[in-house]
Enzyme design. Structure first.
Site, mmCIF file in Angstrom:
data_model
loop_
_atom_site.group_PDB
_atom_site.id
_atom_site.type_symbol
_atom_site.label_atom_id
_atom_site.label_comp_id
_atom_site.label_asym_id
_atom_site.label_seq_id
_atom_site.Cartn_x
_atom_site.Cartn_y
_atom_site.Cartn_z
ATOM 1 N N HIS A 166 -9.265 1.542 -5.338
ATOM 2 C CA HIS A 166 -8.397 0.628 -4.601
ATOM 3 C C HIS A 166 -6.962 1.072 -4.836
ATOM 4 C CE1 HIS A 166 -11.590 -2.190 -3.653
ATOM 5 N NE2 HIS A 166 -12.042 -1.952 -4.870
ATOM 6 N N ASP B 180 -25.935 -2.917 -1.299
ATOM 7 C CA ASP B 180 -27.343 -2.519 -1.375
ATOM 8 C C ASP B 180 -27.516 -1.021 -1.128
ATOM 9 O OD1 ASP B 180 -28.125 -5.078 -2.027
ATOM 10 O OD2 ASP B 180 -28.824 -5.583 -0.005
ATOM 11 N N TYR C 162 0.792 -1.226 0.000
ATOM 12 C CA TYR C 162 0.000 0.000 0.000
ATOM 13 C C TYR C 162 0.828 1.281 0.000
ATOM 14 C CZ TYR C 162 -3.549 -3.417 1.198
ATOM 15 O OH TYR C 162 -4.375 -4.508 1.191
ATOM 16 N N ASN D 193 -13.428 3.784 -1.124
ATOM 17 C CA ASN D 193 -12.462 2.695 -1.036
ATOM 18 C C ASN D 193 -13.012 1.781 0.051
ATOM 19 O OD1 ASN D 193 -10.402 0.907 -0.543
ATOM 20 N ND2 ASN D 193 -8.785 2.430 -0.763
#
Length: 152
Positions: free
Chosen positions: A101, A88, A24, A75
């Site tokens: 991402h 949903d 990351y 994210n």
């Protein structure tokens, strides 16, 4: 239509820059927030930048964005791959949704390759590190501008 953009961050992103820097990178979430606020401001968008480790909190924020007719950059982190409630909630939005991402999820282990959130997203940006947030903000701003200029 709102001039507010919600930038929502899921579980463990508070550890960005510390957790698995080989994946990351070293940019912190605070640095990502500064960049997002700068870019959103340049584009005339107010920025609600938030992070939670709790699925229900993210669902509440998506519903809040819906009430405010705000676009969303999200994210979802680990919730990408298992959260039906988040999916949903996102499906109820009428404004653009950009899924972001930091890593290229398609180059990761199979567990991380299929995001449910993508089913609701207008577009997905992955693999460009923290710069992906800027790309997502600019893409959403373009979508909003196109919608504002569309014939009624």
């Amino acid at each position: 239509m709102s001039d507010t953009l919600y930038i929502l961050n899921g579980p463990n992103l508070n550890l960005l820059g510390v957790r698995e820097p080989h994946l990351y990178g070293s940019t912190t979430l605070a640095q990502v927030e500064q960049m997002c606020r700068r870019v959103a401001g340049e584009l005339g968008l107010a920025c609600e930048f938030r992070q939670s480790n709790h699925e229900g909190v993210l669902v509440d924020w998506v519903q809040e964005a819906r009430e405010r007719a705000a676009a969303v950059v999200i994210n979802p982190a680990g919730l990408s791959f298992r959260s039906i409630p988040l999916l949903d909630a996102l499906k109820t939005l009428e404004q653009p949704i950009a899924e972001v991402h930091v890593t290229n999820i398609h180059r990761r282990d199979a567990l991380y390759q299929h995001s449910l959130v993508s089913l609701a997203a207008t577009g997905v940006i992955c693999g460009f590190g923290p710069f992906g947030y800027e790309l997502a903000i600019r893409a959403v701003a373009q979508q909003l501008a196109m919608a504002a200029n569309a014939p009624a």
